[in-house]
Scaffold this motif. Structure first.
Motif, PDB file in Angstrom:
ATOM      1  N   UNK A 112       0.796  -1.224   0.000  1.00 26.10           N
ATOM      2  CA  UNK A 112       0.000   0.000   0.000  1.00 26.10           C
ATOM      3  C   UNK A 112       0.828   1.273   0.000  1.00 26.10           C
ATOM      4  N   UNK A 113       2.108   1.186   0.373  1.00 24.23           N
ATOM      5  CA  UNK A 113       2.986   2.350   0.324  1.00 24.23           C
ATOM      6  C   UNK A 113       3.866   2.296  -0.905  1.00 24.23           C
ATOM      7  N   UNK A 114       4.753   3.262  -1.014  1.00 27.22           N
ATOM      8  CA  UNK A 114       5.747   3.261  -2.083  1.00 27.22           C
ATOM      9  C   UNK A 114       5.356   4.017  -3.333  1.00 27.22           C
ATOM     10  N   UNK A 115       4.114   4.381  -3.461  1.00 26.15           N
ATOM     11  CA  UNK A 115       3.680   5.111  -4.644  1.00 26.15           C
ATOM     12  C   UNK A 115       4.076   6.575  -4.587  1.00 26.15           C
ATOM     13  N   UNK A 118       3.928  10.482  -9.710  1.00 22.15           N
ATOM     14  CA  UNK A 118       4.226  10.014 -11.068  1.00 22.15           C
ATOM     15  C   UNK A 118       4.025   8.506 -11.228  1.00 22.15           C
ATOM     16  N   UNK A 119       4.268   7.766 -10.151  1.00 21.89           N
ATOM     17  CA  UNK A 119       4.120   6.313 -10.181  1.00 21.89           C
ATOM     18  C   UNK A 119       3.298   5.884  -8.975  1.00 21.89           C
ATOM     19  N   UNK A 120       1.971   6.055  -9.067  1.00 23.77           N
ATOM     20  CA  UNK A 120       1.119   5.702  -7.925  1.00 23.77           C
ATOM     21  C   UNK A 120       1.034   4.193  -7.734  1.00 23.77           C
ATOM     22  N   UNK A 139       7.638  -2.920 -24.474  1.00 21.95           N
ATOM     23  CA  UNK A 139       7.390  -2.579 -23.097  1.00 21.95           C
ATOM     24  C   UNK A 139       6.031  -1.930 -22.946  1.00 21.95           C
ATOM     25  N   UNK A 140       5.487  -2.047 -21.761  1.00 19.51           N
ATOM     26  CA  UNK A 140       4.161  -1.493 -21.527  1.00 19.51           C
ATOM     27  C   UNK A 140       4.027  -1.092 -20.069  1.00 19.51           C
ATOM     28  N   UNK A 141       3.407   0.064 -19.845  1.00 21.98           N
ATOM     29  CA  UNK A 141       3.105   0.519 -18.502  1.00 21.98           C
ATOM     30  C   UNK A 141       1.605   0.383 -18.299  1.00 21.98           C
ATOM     31  N   UNK A 142       1.218  -0.215 -17.194  1.00 21.15           N
ATOM     32  CA  UNK A 142      -0.206  -0.376 -16.878  1.00 21.15           C
ATOM     33  C   UNK A 142      -0.463   0.140 -15.470  1.00 21.15           C
ATOM     34  N   UNK A 143      -1.697   0.525 -15.258  1.00 22.42           N
ATOM     35  CA  UNK A 143      -2.107   0.896 -13.907  1.00 22.42           C
ATOM     36  C   UNK A 143      -3.259   0.000 -13.495  1.00 22.42           C
ATOM     37  N   UNK A 144      -3.041  -0.775 -12.444  1.00 20.64           N
ATOM     38  CA  UNK A 144      -4.060  -1.685 -11.932  1.00 20.64           C
ATOM     39  C   UNK A 144      -4.693  -1.076 -10.692  1.00 20.64           C
ATOM     40  N   UNK A 145      -6.009  -1.125 -10.635  1.00 21.55           N
ATOM     41  CA  UNK A 145      -6.727  -0.633  -9.471  1.00 21.55           C
ATOM     42  C   UNK A 145      -6.951  -1.799  -8.528  1.00 21.55           C
TER      43      UNK A 145
END
Length: 170
Positions: A112-115, A118-120, A139-145
């Motif tokens: 839960x920490x570390x975000x 720019x990189x949540x 390469x690919x950047x994804x954001x997972x909820x």
């Protein structure tokens, strides 16, 4: 049905990875950070996976990425461990240090920490590299909820594992 350590959707996808790569005569390697070996675990739940999986690297720390996979310190200092540049270097390092035809690398912020802004939390980057394949970096950047609550970290790691398994399909 045989009992598995992992959920059936991961096992079903891992079974496809094993069967389709075996049919294609491909060996695979993994370079995992935020998934902590989950991708390799899913694959090794499948009987016959030894015909496909050459090896996996769990390089959770920046030092491990540099020492085990040869990721240049400059990449980590300039772009960070959660970057396309870093996972590309991880995938290349996994290929160089294995007998594989394809390598997939994963790094991210599971929380839960570390975000950061720019990189949540939920930011995960992936790269796929092929032996003897010149051309564009994949390469690919994804954001997972992951949602809120105690299962958020597990949800992000699970989604990242599914994405990595899909990248291993021929």
């Amino acid at each position: 049905m045989t009992e598995s350590l992992l959920p059936s959707d991961l096992i079903d996808l891992a079974a496809r990875v094993v069967s389709e790569n075996a049919a294609a005569g491909r060996r695979i390697a993994l370079a995992e950070s935020c998934t902590g070996g989950l991708v390799a675990s899913a694959i090794t739940e499948i009987a016959g996976s030894s015909a496909v999986l050459d090896r996996g690297f769990v390089t959770y720390s920046n030092e491990a990425k540099m020492e085990a996979l040869g990721v240049p310190q400059e990449i980590i200092e300039t772009f960070g461990a959660v970057s396309i540049a870093c996972v590309w270097a991880m995938a290349q390092g996994a290929l160089k240090r294995s007998n594989s035809d394809v390598a997939v690398a994963i790094s991210g912020v599971a929380g839960p920490g570390g975000g950061t802004q720019l990189k949540p939390v939920g930011t995960v980057v992936f790269a796929r590299a092929y032996r003897n394949h010149e051309g564009e970096q994949e390469g690919e950047l994804k954001h997972f909820d992951g949602g809120d609550g105690p299962g958020a970290r597990a949800s992000i790691r699970r989604q990242a594992t599914i994405c990595a398994l899909e990248l291993l399909l021929p």
